[in-house]
Design an enzyme around this catalytic site. Structure first.
Site, PDB file in Angstrom:
ATOM      1  N   ARG A  20      74.017  79.695  80.202  1.00  0.00           N
ATOM      2  CA  ARG A  20      75.249  80.486  80.249  1.00  0.00           C
ATOM      3  C   ARG A  20      74.964  81.924  80.648  1.00  0.00           C
ATOM      4  O   ARG A  20      74.102  82.575  80.072  1.00  0.00           O
ATOM      5  CB  ARG A  20      75.900  80.497  78.858  1.00  0.00           C
ATOM      6  CG  ARG A  20      75.910  79.159  78.180  1.00  0.00           C
ATOM      7  CD  ARG A  20      76.311  79.233  76.717  1.00  0.00           C
ATOM      8  NE  ARG A  20      77.677  79.647  76.502  1.00  0.00           N
ATOM      9  CZ  ARG A  20      78.196  79.876  75.295  1.00  0.00           C
ATOM     10  NH1 ARG A  20      77.427  79.756  74.210  1.00  0.00           N
ATOM     11  NH2 ARG A  20      79.452  80.231  75.178  1.00  0.00           N
TER      12      ARG A  20
ATOM     13  N   CYS B   5      95.907 123.278  84.368  1.00  0.00           N
ATOM     14  CA  CYS B   5      97.296 122.932  84.686  1.00  0.00           C
ATOM     15  C   CYS B   5      97.392 121.986  85.872  1.00  0.00           C
ATOM     16  O   CYS B   5      98.470 121.737  86.376  1.00  0.00           O
ATOM     17  CB  CYS B   5      98.130 124.185  84.911  1.00  0.00           C
ATOM     18  SG  CYS B   5      97.567 125.152  86.310  1.00  0.00           S
TER      19      CYS B   5
ATOM     20  N   MET C  85      78.799  83.830  87.605  1.00  0.00           N
ATOM     21  CA  MET C  85      78.569  82.394  87.604  1.00  0.00           C
ATOM     22  C   MET C  85      79.118  81.781  86.334  1.00  0.00           C
ATOM     23  O   MET C  85      79.072  82.377  85.271  1.00  0.00           O
ATOM     24  CB  MET C  85      77.083  82.100  87.666  1.00  0.00           C
ATOM     25  CG  MET C  85      76.808  80.649  87.929  1.00  0.00           C
ATOM     26  SD  MET C  85      75.119  80.197  87.589  1.00  0.00           S
ATOM     27  CE  MET C  85      75.255  79.720  85.885  1.00  0.00           C
TER      28      MET C  85
ATOM     29  N   ARG D  27      83.735  87.282  70.402  1.00  0.00           N
ATOM     30  CA  ARG D  27      83.685  88.674  70.859  1.00  0.00           C
ATOM     31  C   ARG D  27      84.931  89.367  70.358  1.00  0.00           C
ATOM     32  O   ARG D  27      85.911  88.720  69.994  1.00  0.00           O
ATOM     33  CB  ARG D  27      83.599  88.747  72.383  1.00  0.00           C
ATOM     34  CG  ARG D  27      84.831  88.195  73.027  1.00  0.00           C
ATOM     35  CD  ARG D  27      84.730  88.122  74.514  1.00  0.00           C
ATOM     36  NE  ARG D  27      85.760  87.194  74.936  1.00  0.00           N
ATOM     37  CZ  ARG D  27      85.789  86.551  76.089  1.00  0.00           C
ATOM     38  NH1 ARG D  27      84.808  86.707  76.954  1.00  0.00           N
ATOM     39  NH2 ARG D  27      86.762  85.748  76.374  1.00  0.00           N
TER      40      ARG D  27
ATOM     41  N   HIS E 122      94.463 100.484  99.680  1.00  0.00           N
ATOM     42  CA  HIS E 122      95.317 101.576 100.139  1.00  0.00           C
ATOM     43  C   HIS E 122      96.617 101.616  99.344  1.00  0.00           C
ATOM     44  O   HIS E 122      97.016 102.661  98.824  1.00  0.00           O
ATOM     45  CB  HIS E 122      95.603 101.391 101.633  1.00  0.00           C
ATOM     46  CG  HIS E 122      96.547 102.403 102.203  1.00  0.00           C
ATOM     47  ND1 HIS E 122      97.902 102.187 102.310  1.00  0.00           N
ATOM     48  CD2 HIS E 122      96.333 103.641 102.672  1.00  0.00           C
ATOM     49  CE1 HIS E 122      98.472 103.253 102.834  1.00  0.00           C
ATOM     50  NE2 HIS E 122      97.540 104.153 103.069  1.00  0.00           N
TER      51      HIS E 122
ATOM     52  N   GLY F 189      83.916  87.540  87.561  1.00  0.00           N
ATOM     53  CA  GLY F 189      83.353  87.238  88.867  1.00  0.00           C
ATOM     54  C   GLY F 189      82.000  86.555  88.812  1.00  0.00           C
ATOM     55  O   GLY F 189      81.400  86.242  89.835  1.00  0.00           O
TER      56      GLY F 189
ATOM     57  N   SER G 198      93.524 129.611  83.985  1.00  0.00           N
ATOM     58  CA  SER G 198      94.055 128.262  83.966  1.00  0.00           C
ATOM     59  C   SER G 198      93.519 127.559  85.208  1.00  0.00           C
ATOM     60  O   SER G 198      93.713 128.034  86.331  1.00  0.00           O
ATOM     61  CB  SER G 198      95.583 128.308  83.979  1.00  0.00           C
ATOM     62  OG  SER G 198      96.076 126.987  84.054  1.00  0.00           O
TER      63      SER G 198
ATOM     64  N   LYS H  12      77.632  88.092  75.211  1.00  0.00           N
ATOM     65  CA  LYS H  12      77.612  86.751  74.633  1.00  0.00           C
ATOM     66  C   LYS H  12      76.357  86.546  73.783  1.00  0.00           C
ATOM     67  O   LYS H  12      76.438  86.075  72.641  1.00  0.00           O
ATOM     68  CB  LYS H  12      77.650  85.724  75.775  1.00  0.00           C
ATOM     69  CG  LYS H  12      78.116  84.352  75.370  1.00  0.00           C
ATOM     70  CD  LYS H  12      78.152  83.425  76.582  1.00  0.00           C
ATOM     71  CE  LYS H  12      79.316  83.717  77.504  1.00  0.00           C
ATOM     72  NZ  LYS H  12      79.238  82.981  78.768  1.00  0.00           N
TER      73      LYS H  12
ATOM     74  N   TYR I 295      93.282 124.304  76.093  1.00  0.00           N
ATOM     75  CA  TYR I 295      94.435 123.414  76.237  1.00  0.00           C
ATOM     76  C   TYR I 295      94.424 122.742  77.597  1.00  0.00           C
ATOM     77  O   TYR I 295      93.745 123.185  78.523  1.00  0.00           O
ATOM     78  CB  TYR I 295      95.745 124.189  76.048  1.00  0.00           C
ATOM     79  CG  TYR I 295      96.055 125.179  77.134  1.00  0.00           C
ATOM     80  CD1 TYR I 295      96.747 124.778  78.286  1.00  0.00           C
ATOM     81  CD2 TYR I 295      95.651 126.503  77.036  1.00  0.00           C
ATOM     82  CE1 TYR I 295      97.021 125.683  79.299  1.00  0.00           C
ATOM     83  CE2 TYR I 295      95.914 127.414  78.049  1.00  0.00           C
ATOM     84  CZ  TYR I 295      96.592 126.998  79.185  1.00  0.00           C
ATOM     85  OH  TYR I 295      96.852 127.883  80.191  1.00  0.00           O
TER      86      TYR I 295
HETATM   87  P1  ADP Z   1      82.472  81.603  79.774  1.00  0.00           P
HETATM   88  O1  ADP Z   1      81.723  82.870  79.758  1.00  0.00           O
HETATM   89  O2  ADP Z   1      83.132  81.302  81.062  1.00  0.00           O
HETATM   90  O3  ADP Z   1      83.363  81.453  78.585  1.00  0.00           O
HETATM   91  P2  ADP Z   1      80.605  79.919  78.400  1.00  0.00           P
HETATM   92  O4  ADP Z   1      79.170  80.181  78.589  1.00  0.00           O
HETATM   93  O5  ADP Z   1      81.190  80.434  77.168  1.00  0.00           O
HETATM   94  O6  ADP Z   1      81.382  80.439  79.674  1.00  0.00           O
HETATM   95  O7  ADP Z   1      80.757  78.335  78.484  1.00  0.00           O
HETATM   96  C1  ADP Z   1      81.798  77.629  79.053  1.00  0.00           C
HETATM   97  C2  ADP Z   1      82.283  76.543  78.089  1.00  0.00           C
HETATM   98  O8  ADP Z   1      81.216  75.695  77.703  1.00  0.00           O
HETATM   99  C3  ADP Z   1      82.863  77.113  76.816  1.00  0.00           C
HETATM  100  O9  ADP Z   1      83.971  76.376  76.442  1.00  0.00           O
HETATM  101  C4  ADP Z   1      81.767  76.943  75.834  1.00  0.00           C
HETATM  102  O10 ADP Z   1      82.245  76.846  74.538  1.00  0.00           O
HETATM  103  C5  ADP Z   1      81.110  75.643  76.308  1.00  0.00           C
HETATM  104  N1  ADP Z   1      79.699  75.597  75.932  1.00  0.00           N
HETATM  105  C6  ADP Z   1      78.757  76.492  76.251  1.00  0.00           C
HETATM  106  N2  ADP Z   1      77.568  76.165  75.702  1.00  0.00           N
HETATM  107  C7  ADP Z   1      77.759  75.026  75.013  1.00  0.00           C
HETATM  108  C8  ADP Z   1      76.925  74.213  74.208  1.00  0.00           C
HETATM  109  N3  ADP Z   1      75.645  74.516  73.997  1.00  0.00           N
HETATM  110  N4  ADP Z   1      77.452  73.115  73.659  1.00  0.00           N
HETATM  111  C9  ADP Z   1      78.758  72.808  73.873  1.00  0.00           C
HETATM  112  N5  ADP Z   1      79.603  73.531  74.614  1.00  0.00           N
HETATM  113  C10 ADP Z   1      79.124  74.651  75.179  1.00  0.00           C
HETATM  114 MG    MG Z   2      82.992  81.424  76.852  1.00  0.00          MG
END
Ligand code: ADP
Ligand code: MG
Ligand code: MG
Length: 893
Positions: A91, A845, A102, A336, A452, A100, A777, A22, A865
């Site tokens: 973020r 093989c 935060m 991304r 499993h 998984g 082989s 990000k 191969y």
């Molecule tokens: P995730 O990785 O779960 O997508 P993000 O960090 O992208 O989490 O953020 C979750 C939401 O909050 C997204 O919709 C993102 O666009 C929004 N968001 C993050 N930072 C800002 C910001 N500075 N201003 C407005 N919206 C934000």
């Molecule tokens: Mg996001």
């Protein structure tokens, strides 16, 4: 002095290791001049240090101070300033996107005072200010302080009920202010102190919580399953807030530059007016299709399309995007290279080549063998739009349907009665093995890709869905999302998507397989997907250095593999030719007391073998065919000891003992082994049973001469299994050469003699063995068993799941080659074999020959191969091409 914090303007997209995905892409967009709110990224190294050293990282605070001050200067506001607060989002963002981890905290910097300042700055928009504040307490409470999210949900629900409304947006400023009070109570009750009012403290706590979330249970589990290293750490992005919840002229959305499901170009995405952050994906309110934004805010819409084109032109790939519009001003919050389906991966790569954005080499690296494999499985025909009952982890691909059974015994019984069944278990254990074998597919309520059920199912190539959402398995029924499915009801499971349906969903054959088979309906030939597969496979073949052969024992299998692009046979197992009505002859051979009896039995087998070989040589005319001399222990062809013993005992009781059965029982007793895998098999058999290998060699040579006489070009290669010492091979070779010379005469037929390398000793004495072998082989199945000292049949179902759970290995060494151990043996043998005999042909093989990861390894080691089952041939071809392109690329760098 280490640098722990980067301003967005300082980073770029190639710094994902340091800034996370990000952060690196926010930096890239900033430097492209796109409208990204100002901010900075705290590096993954800071996270690693924080986790290693506990709380404090020297120098990090001062760096954050400095970057925060710079951000405040840029924005002309101070964090949490009572009169005109700067608010930020905090973020997480690791190198790989990780569900998984935060979640994000928005609106950091709001408190009881700055909430009024925010309102004033927004032109007296109290509602907006209190809405932002309650979101902060909710997100901060949940993600930073572990307050159960439901408690906030309940308070919000109560507020709506009290007001008699259904939608969040119908709550006014006063309602939201009261909600803030309620939220603060929830917070204090769970955390033991009040919601922190000091803005900088909010920021620090949120940053540390992101660091710690790297080691949250969910994140650890996810990493293990996806084989992401545990020590990477996450970066933290601190971003100035922009507001999509300021009114109808504001909003937030997501967009894709192409359709991630099919790869087609067009406008794909969702938009939500007057909303913040995750409201779009959370499904709280109904979103609008992105195209509708054109009517709402044409200026922002046009700018967004412009930016999407810029991003595609820059990344040369499908991008996904998060954006927010604040009072008519567009802001980019994330991009991304987007995830996509297997079909979209091929279609997009093909389109990008056509558009001149990437070259064919690049296109080959944009797809994978695993994706091709997905496209080759039959799929459910979803045109009837069936609603899934639930969804789990697609643990082993395929499409299967059948009636539900809940026990292994029921699965076995019903399958024996000719019914197709789906075995449904909370989770499976080794006792379920017979049922798993009998079932068409397996569905579990618990566990993921390494459970499993998943491991065993993949080993058997059986469709499996694990860890299905909300699935409660009872004794004779299961419930899911309020629906009841009883024993005997039919369900359909999709091992690729993880979806589970009620009833029998029709199955559609794969058009990609039809294309490989060459019997594609002409109408389908122009399908974008088929065109894409054709183009990419053609290029992969051009680039590949590793050849791809197939494992096949019959003419029809050989023909099919050839259509799939096999360049020969790497393993023809002769023992399969000893089954069926030929068993009798094999029994005669084993029971023979005299040389004449034995010779008679062998003489009867020879023409049958010769005919089999001729069929195969014909189908593979002009291509090499490696025939392995008989490998398994002979008692595998005999009746079981227990059954026979009972039969003989019963007969004796009745006084009607059959002399043949008694002799057979004695033979079976004599040949019984307590560890047959390490017993009388392979070359050992050939050395102990006179005439057995000679018969096979003669049949091979005769078949080759017969094909040559028809005008064909046979290229037989005789392979001796289980050799551990060069002396074994020399003995077999001496005898074989005489027979070959005698049979071949001046027909011009050439027969190579080589060996399997599947006993560790053979790998370690490869230099000696190469003196007597024209090719090696690698039998990586046995080599893996013997290197680890475990037998696949015994361990895979019994305890592999535990090893995977403990992370002793990330993937079964039978699925993907263990580079460090078994791979090292391969490397040693390849090097020492080649230095003893330059030009020694080297192949594989084992089943690893069709595994994408392993194919790359065999390319690196410089084998000639790989050989795999016919169905995996295209996968290996593609990976061989990718390996060649990638290694050429790394030479340039
Ligand atoms: P995730 O990785 O779960 O997508 P993000 O960090 O992208 O989490 O953020 C979750 C939401 O909050 C997204 O919709 C993102 O666009 C929004 N968001 C993050 N930072 C800002 C910001 N500075 N201003 C407005 N919206 C934000
Ligand atoms: Mg996001
Ligand atoms: Mg073997």
């Amino acid at each position: 002095m280490e640098k722990f914090v980067y301003d967005f303007a300082e980073g770029n997209k190639d710094l994902k290791d340091l800034l996370g995905g990000k952060g690196a892409n926010l930096a890239e967009m900033t430097n492209l001049g796109l409208p990204v709110p100002a901010g900075f990224t705290i590096t993954t190294e800071a996270c690693q240090r924080f986790l290693a050293e506990g709380a404090h990282v020297d120098g990090l605070d001062t760096e954050i101070d400095r970057h925060l001050a710079a951000l405040e200067a840029t924005m002309g506001k101070k964090l949490g300033d009572p009169g005109d607060p700067l608010l930020v989002s905090v973020r997480s963002g690791a190198k790989f996107s990780m569900p998984g981890m935060m979640e994000t905290v928005l609106n950091v910097g709001l408190n009881d005072e700055s909430v009024t300042g925010l309102s004033r700055q927004a032109g007296g928009n109290d509602r907006f200010a209190w809405d932002s504040y309650r979101r902060l307490i909710q997100m901060f409470g949940k993600t930073v302080c572990d307050v159960p999210g439901e408690e906030f949900e309940e308070a919000l629900h109560d507020a709506k009920v009290a007001k008699g409304v259904k939608d969040d947006v119908q709550l006014d400023a006063g309602d939201l202010q009261e909600l803030v009070t309620a939220y603060k109570k929830v917070f204090a009750k769970h955390v033991g102190h009040e919601f922190p009012q000091e803005p900088r403290q909010q920021l620090d706590l949120a940053i540390e919580a992101v660091f710690r979330s790297w080691n949250a249970d969910r994140a650890v589990l996810y990493r293990r399953q996806e084989r992401i290293p545990a020590d990477l750490g996450t970066a933290v992005n601190v971003v100035a807030m922009v507001f999509g919840n300021l009114g109808p002229d504001s909003g937030t959305g997501v967009a894709f530059t192409r359709d991630p499901a099919t790869g087609e170009s067009g406008i794909y995405g969702d938009y939500l007016q007057n909303a913040q952050g995750e409201d779009v994906v959370a499904g709280i309110r109904n979103t609008l299709p992105l195209a509708d934004l054109e009517k709402i805010d044409k200026k922002s819409y046009d700018e967004l399309l412009q930016i999407m084109a810029t991003l595609e032109g820059h990344y040369h790939d499908l991008c996904d995007i998060e954006f927010t519009i604040e009072r008519g001003k567009l802001w980019m919050l994330q991009t991304r290279v987007g995830k996509r389906t297997a079909a979209a991966a091929f279609t997009i790569a093909h389109q990008l080549v056509d558009e001149g954005m990437i070259d064919l080499d690049e296109a080959v690296t944009r797809v994978s063998g695993a994706q091709l494999a997905q496209l080759m499985f039959p799929r459910f025909d979803l045109s009837g739009d069936p609603a899934p009952l639930t969804r789990g982890v697609g643990a082993s691909p395929g499409a299967a349907y059948g009636s539900v059974v809940f026990t292994s015994e029921a699965a076995v019984a019903q399958a024996a009665a000719g019914e197709s069944v789906i075995l449904v278990r909370r989770e499976t254990n080794p006792d379920d093995l017979p049922g798993m074998i009998a079932a068409q597919g397996i569905l579990t309520a618990r566990g993921g890709k390494t459970s499993h059920a998943a491991v065993v199912a993949r080993g058997m190539g059986k469709t499996c869905v694990c860890g299905a959402d909300e699935l409660e398995v009872g004794r004779d029924q299961f419930t899911v999302h309020g629906q009841v499915v009883r024993e005997g009801d039919v369900i359909s499971i999709d091992g690729t998507t993880g979806r589970v349906y009620r009833g029998e969903v029709p199955v559609r054959p794969s058009e990609v397989v039809q294309y490989f088979e060459g019997d594609l309906d002409p109408a389908l030939a122009n399908e974008p997907l088929v065109a894409a597969v054709h183009q990419i496979m053609t290029h992969a073949d051009e680039r590949a250095r590793l050849k791809v052969r197939t494992n096949a024992d019959t003419g029809p299998d050989s023909a099919r593999a050839r259509r799939f692009g096999a360049q020969g046979i790497g393993l023809c197992r002769t023992e399969h030719m000893f089954l069926g009505d030929r068993r009798e002859l094999v029994e005669r051979l084993i029971l023979a007391h005299t040389k004449t009896e034995r010779d008679d039995a062998l003489a009867a087998l020879r023409p049958l073998q010769r005919a089999d070989f001729l069929d195969i040589f014909r189908e593979m005319n002009g291509l090499p065919v490696t025939v392995r001399l008989i490998d398994p222990p002979l008692h595998e062809f005999l009746p079981s000891l227990e059954e026979l013993a009972v039969q003989v005992a019963v007969a004796r009781e009745r006084g009607e003992e059959a002399e043949r059965d008694t002799r057979m029982l004695a033979a079976v007793r004599r040949m019984h082994e307590s560890n047959p895998m390490l017993g009388l098999r392979g070359v050992r058999l050939g050395l102990v049973i006179p005439g057995l290998f000679a018969m096979q060699v003669r049949a091979i040579a005769e078949a080759a001469v017969a094909l040559a006489a028809e005008g064909g070009t046979p290229r037989p290669e005789i392979m001796v299994p289980l050799v551990g010492a060069v002396q074994e091979l020399e003995t077999v070779r001496g005898e074989a050469e005489k027979i070959i010379a005698e049979v071949v005469g001046d027909s011009g037929v050439q027969v190579l003699i080589g060996t399997m390398i599947e006993v560790p000793r053979a790998a370690l004495t490869a230099g000696q063995i190469a003196e007597a072998a024209e090719f090696f082989s690698f039998g990586t199945n046995d080599l893996t068993q013997m290197a680890w000292g475990f037998s696949r049949d015994d361990v895979e179902g019994a305890f592999f799941w535990r090893y995977l759970e403990l992370g002793i290995f990330g993937i079964s060494p039978f699925e993907s080659i263990d580079r460090d151990g078994v791979g090292r043996l391969v490397r040693i043998a390849a090097e020492e074999g080649r230095s003893a005999r330059p030009g020694l042909k080297l192949g594989v093989c084992g089943e690893h020959g069709g595994d994408p990861e392993s194919v790359h390894f065999f390319h690196e080691v410089g084998l000639d191969y790989v050989s795999c089952s016919p169905f995996r041939v295209p996968i290996a071809r593609l990976e061989a091409g990718r390996a060649a392109v990638e290694s050429a690329g790394s030479d340039h760098r």
